[in-house]
Scaffold this active site. Structure first.
Site, short mmCIF file in Angstrom:
data_model
loop_
_atom_site.label_atom_id
_atom_site.label_comp_id
_atom_site.label_asym_id
_atom_site.label_seq_id
_atom_site.Cartn_x
_atom_site.Cartn_y
_atom_site.Cartn_z
N LYS A 36 0.81 -1.23 0.00
CA LYS A 36 0.00 0.00 0.00
C LYS A 36 0.84 1.28 0.00
O LYS A 36 0.29 2.36 -0.12
CB LYS A 36 -0.98 0.00 1.17
CG LYS A 36 -0.35 0.07 2.55
CD LYS A 36 -1.46 0.11 3.60
CE LYS A 36 -0.92 0.03 4.99
NZ LYS A 36 -1.95 0.13 6.01
N GLU A 116 19.97 -9.68 23.90
CA GLU A 116 18.79 -8.87 24.22
C GLU A 116 18.03 -9.54 25.36
O GLU A 116 18.36 -10.67 25.76
CB GLU A 116 17.90 -8.70 22.98
CG GLU A 116 18.56 -7.84 21.92
CD GLU A 116 17.75 -7.69 20.65
OE1 GLU A 116 16.57 -8.06 20.62
OE2 GLU A 116 18.32 -7.20 19.66
N HIS A 244 7.30 -2.25 23.68
CA HIS A 244 8.76 -2.23 23.80
C HIS A 244 9.10 -1.30 24.96
O HIS A 244 8.58 -0.18 25.03
CB HIS A 244 9.40 -1.74 22.51
CG HIS A 244 10.86 -2.05 22.44
ND1 HIS A 244 11.78 -1.45 23.26
CD2 HIS A 244 11.56 -2.94 21.68
CE1 HIS A 244 12.99 -1.94 22.99
NE2 HIS A 244 12.87 -2.85 22.05
N ARG A 291 10.70 -8.75 27.87
CA ARG A 291 10.11 -7.43 27.64
C ARG A 291 8.89 -7.10 28.48
O ARG A 291 8.69 -5.97 28.90
CB ARG A 291 9.68 -7.37 26.18
CG ARG A 291 10.52 -6.45 25.42
CD ARG A 291 10.21 -6.53 23.98
NE ARG A 291 11.51 -6.56 23.32
CZ ARG A 291 11.67 -6.64 22.03
NH1 ARG A 291 10.63 -6.74 21.24
NH2 ARG A 291 12.87 -6.64 21.52
N HIS A 352 4.50 -2.14 20.22
CA HIS A 352 5.60 -2.53 19.34
C HIS A 352 5.27 -3.72 18.46
O HIS A 352 5.62 -3.75 17.29
CB HIS A 352 6.80 -2.84 20.24
CG HIS A 352 8.04 -3.24 19.51
ND1 HIS A 352 8.71 -2.37 18.67
CD2 HIS A 352 8.76 -4.39 19.51
CE1 HIS A 352 9.78 -2.97 18.19
NE2 HIS A 352 9.83 -4.21 18.65
N ARG A 387 6.53 -12.36 22.95
CA ARG A 387 7.59 -12.73 22.01
C ARG A 387 8.97 -12.47 22.58
O ARG A 387 9.24 -11.39 23.14
CB ARG A 387 7.43 -11.92 20.72
CG ARG A 387 8.53 -12.12 19.72
CD ARG A 387 8.28 -11.31 18.47
NE ARG A 387 8.35 -9.89 18.75
CZ ARG A 387 9.39 -9.11 18.41
NH1 ARG A 387 10.43 -9.62 17.79
NH2 ARG A 387 9.36 -7.83 18.68
N LEU A 393 11.80 -11.69 13.08
CA LEU A 393 12.39 -11.80 11.74
C LEU A 393 12.66 -13.27 11.43
O LEU A 393 12.46 -13.73 10.32
CB LEU A 393 13.68 -10.96 11.67
CG LEU A 393 13.48 -9.45 11.87
CD1 LEU A 393 14.83 -8.74 11.99
CD2 LEU A 393 12.68 -8.84 10.73
#
Ligand code: FAD
Ligand code: SIN
Length: 532
Positions: A36, A116, A244, A291, A352, A387, A393
């Site tokens: 789009k 992380e 996040h 997180r 996020h 997550r 990814l």
């Protein structure tokens, strides 16, 4: 009218990877990608920290990555899917490296591996702090090599076509709902086109724009999930919206600029207004807890001290290393007068990532025939209730591959449905007041941020639902009478997303992962996926 063997909605990591895989295997099949906006305007492009993958089996192991994913997911992950993604991940990452994606290396040629929140080992491959930009660049270049891939920018997909458009009654219990293609608004000509396809992949990304403060770009309006909900597909776990912990706090700036979690992985420390490093008071994993834990701790500190942000302190870090690993963040901070060697960075949580979405099986098949879902719009069972950082990814790569295998096996058996009617736009006029749309969008984002944020309770959820009901009614009226515009369609989709998040949250009478309801602060013994 357009006919294509395979239709892909979205040009982020999920859509492009899938398209390239099909194009390589089946040079005689036509693949059309609709997007789009500009090709690279995706959530993918903004990914910072990197991609979590086990590619050093001396220190790391599949078991550890699986374990970390399950702990973050708080009891709701599908263990088989987690095992599958983690073990297939290295091959998929190697493929995009072969296609040209570059990840940072040490002087001796090994990959640099970052850390992380929630990861027990250093396993995040990255390209400085612009990993997504690099992956998107490599994938767009790769996709352009194939003559059988056509990318159409500025085509806004409105709805998927099913038996409903042929005049049949379709309900959630219809056993064989089938996708024949989509209706899309060609923004270059302002016409609604019918696109027939044998197989369709929904790779339309996230929903962050349903909140006032988000790291997601403007395109992240949950269109695919909303379309599939309208088409009576199974949608699940929408209550698990990930905030996040560390978006840069800048008044009036939207979307928020992300300060990657990798900064904490390299030694950044969260401090409250009083200068206290508060994370050890909340969790033994301190600044590198998953997180959900960190975002809730920040929320609680902000409420306790009456501030709208906390600080990320990087002053103790090696500044040369900081500049080399995080040049984009360094430059951004500098541009607003923050020298990270001397000043702390004001940060606050921002919406996020959507952990739920279109229910998809191990081959990415949705509950609608010939319709696959991959990437952030899909709910595969990998993330559960929260997550693990940088698993998104990876999930997109693994499932794009799996969807491509299944599509490849089926495509010869599927034919076009030539009975699909053209789009009917009769009886509509240009909306008289654009302000009706922009104001409703603001209201929607405000409702979600005020009542359906990091900490929830029943009264707030009920308030949110009542207000969303009204917005829904008003927007449907406008939709029926107006010529279509992306703004109106996005508003309509975001209202559906808000509804699904609140409905999921109301069903879940417990606190788990990203869903925290003060009326039910404990975890239930019953492990339940909320399917809507
Ligand atoms: P996207 O990349 O968002 O692509 C969606 C596509 O769908 C776009 O092309 C869009 O135009 C198209 N589209 C949507 N609706 C329509 C419509 N109606 N019609 C036509 N086209 C449509 N994850 C990690 O694993 N590691 C990280 O380091 C990381 N960092 C992140 C940092 C930021 C700031 C953000 C926002 C996310 C980050 N994530 C990270 C999450 C990750 O980037 C995304 O989940 C992932 O890139 C989603 O990829 P996708 O292909 O599913 O969707
Ligand atoms: C980040 O870099 O902190 C974002 C990583 C992610 O969303 O997985």
């Amino acid at each position: 009218m357009l006919k294509t063997d395979i239709l892909v909605i979205g040009s982020g990591i999920a859509g492009l990877t899938f398209a390239v895989k099909i194009a390589r295997e089946f040079p005689d099949k036509t693949i059309t990608i609709l997007t789009k906006a500009n090709t690279d305007e995706t959530n993918t492009k903004y990914a910072q920290g990197g991609i979590a993958v086990v590619n050093d089996t001396e220190k790391d192991s599949f078991n550890k990555h699986v374990e970390d994913t399950l702990i973050a997911g708080d009891g709701l992950c599908n263990v088989d899917i987690v095992n599958m993604v983690v073990t297939e991940g290295p091959d998929r990452v190697n493929e995009i490296i072969e296609w040209g994606a570059r990840f940072d290396k040490t002087n001796d040629g090994d990959y640099q591996r970052g850390k992380e929140g929630g990861h027990s080992e250093n396993r995040i491959l990255h390209h400085k702090d612009i990993t997504g930009f690099e992956i998107e660049r490599a994938l767009v270049e790769e996709a352009k090599q194939y003559k059988n891939i056509n990318i159409y920018n500025h085509w806004f997909v409105l709805d998927i076509i099913t038996q409903h458009h042929l005049g049949y009654l379709v309900t959630k219990s219809t056993p064989d709902i089938t996708c024949y293609g989509v209706y899309a608004l060609n923004l270059n000509s302002n016409n609604v086109e019918k696109i027939l396809a044998k197989c369709t992949l929904m790779a339309s990304g996230g929903v962050g724009q349903v909140y006032r403060t988000t790291t997601n770009p403007k395109i992240a309006t949950g269109d695919g999930i909303a379309m599939l909900y309208r088409a009576k597909a199974r949608i699940e776990n929408m209550e698990f919206i990930q905030f996040h912990p560390t978006a840069l706090y800048e008044v009036g700036v939207s979307p928020s600029f992300l300060i990657t979690e990798a900064v904490r992985g390299d030694g950044g420390i969260l401090r409250n207004k009083e200068g206290v490093a508060f994370m050890p008071l909340y969790d033994t994993r301190a600044d590198l807890a998953p997180r959900d834990v960190v975002a809730r701790a920040i929320d609680s500190e902000m409420k306790r001290t009456g501030t709208e942000y906390v600080y990320l302190d990087c002053r103790q870090m090696d500044i040369d290393k900081f500049q080399s690993h995080f040049p984009n963040i360094y430059a951004k901070c500098r541009s607003i007068g923050i020298d990270v060697a001397e000043h702390m960075i004001p940060v606050a949580p921002a919406a996020h990532y959507c952990c739920g979405g279109i229910k998809a099986d191990e081959l990415g098949r949705s509950s609608i025939f010939n319709l696959y879902a991959c990437g952030e719009c899909a709910s595969t069972g990998l993330h559960g209730a929260n997550r693990l950082a940088s698993n998104s990814l990876l999930e997109a790569l693994v499932f794009a591959h799996r969807c491509a295998i299944d599509v490849g096996q089926k495509i010869e058996e599927i034919s076009f449905n030539d009975e699909v009617p053209d789009w009917n736009a009769s009886g509509t006029n240009d909306p008289k007041e654009m302000i009706l749309i922009t104001q409703s969008l603001k209201e929607m984002q405000q409702i979600m941020s005020d009542y359906v944020g990091i900490v929830r309770n029943d009264i707030r959820l009920e308030r949110a639902m009542n207000r969303i009901d009204l917005l829904h009614y008003e927007t449907e009226e406008l939709y029926k009478s107006s010529t279509l515009s992306p703004h109106l369609c996005e508003l309509r989709n975001l209202i559906t997303i808000g509804y699904l998040v609140v409905k999921g949250a109301q069903f879940r009478k417990e606190s788990r992962g990203l869903h925290y309801n003060t009326d039910y602060p404990e975890k239930s013994k019953l492990i339940q996926q909320v399917v809507l």
